[in-house]
Design an enzyme around this catalytic site. Structure first.
Site: not given
Length: 296
Positions: A96, A171, A239
């Site tokens: 990711t 995603k 993140k």
């Protein structure tokens, strides 16, 4: 059987390697730290000392790395994967990361004639171990079909999203929903506790209603048990929240729920809960409200 090189044996990688081995593939592994390599070799993988030796002769190269910085270090560095992988290999990034980092990878591989798919995964440690991930893929459709024999052993479902970069963008869209659901659960439990409701009964109601969610079912009981053992670490949620907000800002789309969730992620990080589960954002929210969510 496919000869697979797998780079990165973190929270997700080791489970994926075991499932590739169980499906009959030949797997060579490389990791920046040596700790997980023994577990992989105990499962039947071959350990490599360098990226170059790991990918030598591989038909498929897969990796799952933590963030953009790791991708730049492992893939895009002068002696990284993009510089040493054979031109006949198919490379699959399960990480990711930002759309920009993914595009940089794609360009680096294309410059050497190497086929590349962005294929990030939904799920956490348990799904990775059980072969129950959900994979979203961007790239050439023929390469996607070639990759199915190594993607299907890892997953419950595999989805082709379109051209390169589509998997990474999907995603981030999906992780927006995850952040929003964690925030909603935290708000609901905090409000219910302050209102004097029994939190176990609250979770029973959430389990059967038309707004039920597997996230509520999994995270809720753990929160009541004060269990924040990591299946998806808080620092990774931080993140991802940043990536979602940057992605959305570039498209001029407001994402207020992610901004709100990120506030509590940051508070949880400041409290020292970096390596706890991402659901620690709920603990930060309840702490701000002066409410205990731990059930007796």
């Amino acid at each position: 059987m496919t000869r697979v090189a797998f780079l990165g044996l973190g929270t997700m990688g080791l489970g994926m390697v075991r499932n590739l081995l169980a499906a009959g593939h030949e797997v060579t592994v490389w990791n920046r730290s040596s700790g997980p390599l023994q577990q992989a070799t105990d499962a039947g993988a071959t350990a490599a000392d360098t990226i170059l030796s790991a990918v030598d002769g591989a038909e498929v190269v897969m990796y799952c790395l933590s963030d953009d910085a790791a991708v730049h270090a492992v893939v895009l560095a002068e002696d990284g994967l993009a510089a040493v992988v054979g031109s006949d290999a198919l490379v699959i990034d399960l990480s990711t990361i930002s759309p920009e980092a993914s595009a940089a990878e794609r360009d680096a591989f294309a410059a050497r004639g190497v086929r590349f798919l962005d294929a990030p995964v939904f799920g956490s440690r348990g799904e990775a171990s059980d072969g129950g991930l959900w994979i979203v893929v961007g790239g050439d459709r023929r390469d996607f079909e070639t990759a199915l024999p190594v993607l299907e052993p890892l997953s419950e479902t595999v989805h082709y999203l379109g051209a390169g970069g589509s998997g990474v963008r999907m995603k981030l869209v999906g992780n927006l929903v995850v952040a929003s659901q964690l925030l909603a659960l935290g708000e609901a439990l905090t409000l219910a506790a302050r209102a004097g409701l029994d939190l176990r009964t609250v979770l029973e109601v959430l389990h059967v209603t038309d707004f039920r969610s597997p996230i509520f079912d999994g995270v809720g009981p753990a929160v009541l048990a004060d269990d924040y053992s990591p299946s998806f670490a808080l620092h990774l949620m931080q993140k991802d929240g940043r990536l979602i907000q940057e992605f959305a800002s570039g498209l001029d789309v407001p994402v207020p729920s992610v901004a709100a969730a990120s506030r509590y992620v940051d508070a949880a990080m400041a409290a020292g809960w970096r390596d706890e589960n991402a659901s620690a954002l709920i603990k930060a929210l309840a702490t701000e409200a002066g409410v205990s969510l731990t059930a007796p």
